[in-house]
Design a protein around this motif. Structure first.
Motif: not given
Length: 215
Positions: A77-83
């Motif tokens: 969630e920190r690196v890829a946002g809404d993935l």
């Protein structure tokens, strides 16, 4: 339909193409040290823009593999946002890994509470119902590793989820989710199967990738 191996020798392949195929494999699988050695030996320009992202991705995948699925969720969630918000299947799989870890640790009460809070909301969609039932069934056995759904606790399932996570992060960052060698093998298999079907009336055996690689 077998092709005379001598015909392969007529096809020129550039060293740079081979290097890019190898590089693709190393980046995909987060083999940082090997990548650096390969770049140094081959004289290729170092893909500096990939290194930092690769190390972050490696850390996330390692968390999923080593029994820290919630940390993998947090880092994703920190690196890829809404993935994970947009990929509910992957989100469920990661949460299910944590549930499985709680079951293996004999923390059944905690596992049940976690399932009720994090997993049961997925049950609103029909496609998750059977998966939920399989995971909840683990709680019914004193030795869940000997249950009919024991595979959910195994390394193979964990590796499957970790691979999905790796591919999803790559796609999210606009990088290929499959390595160049995987694509080449897929294309080769499709082409050879198509050729075999076209010549099926001649009794030519079906194409086998395993046999082809042995040859």
């Amino acid at each position: 339909m077998d092709v005379d191996p001598r015909h392969y020798e007529q096809i020129a392949i550039k060293d740079s193409d081979i290097h890019n195929i190898v590089l693709s494999y190393l980046v995909h699988n987060c083999y940082g040290e090997t990548l650096e050695s390969f770049v140094a030996c081959s004289g290729m320009p170092e893909p500096a823009d990939f290194i930092e992202d690769m190390e972050k991705r490696k850390g996330i995948v390692r968390c999923a593999l080593e029994g820290n699925a919630l940390k993998a969720v947090e880092l994703t969630e920190r690196v890829a946002g809404d993935l994970l918000e947009n990929n509910k299947d992957l989100h469920f799989d990661l949460l299910s890994l944590h549930f499985a870890d709680l079951v293996c640790a004999k923390k059944c009460t905690e596992a049940l509470e976690f399932a009720q809070k994090k997993l049961t909301p997925f049950g609103k969609e029909k496609k998750y119902v059977e998966k939920l039932e399989d995971f909840m069934a683990l709680l019914a056995y004193e030795e869940p590793e000997k249950s009919p759904v024991f595979h959910l606790l195994g390394l193979e399932y964990r590796q499957h989820v970790a691979d999905k996570l790796n591919r999803a992060i790559l796609a999210h960052t606009n990088l290929p989710s499959y390595t160049a060698i995987e694509r080449l093998i897929q294309q080769t298999t499709v082409v050879r199967q198509s050729l075999n079907q076209d010549h099926g009336k001649d009794g030519i055996p079906l194409f086998s990738l395993k046999d082809f690689l042995k040859g």
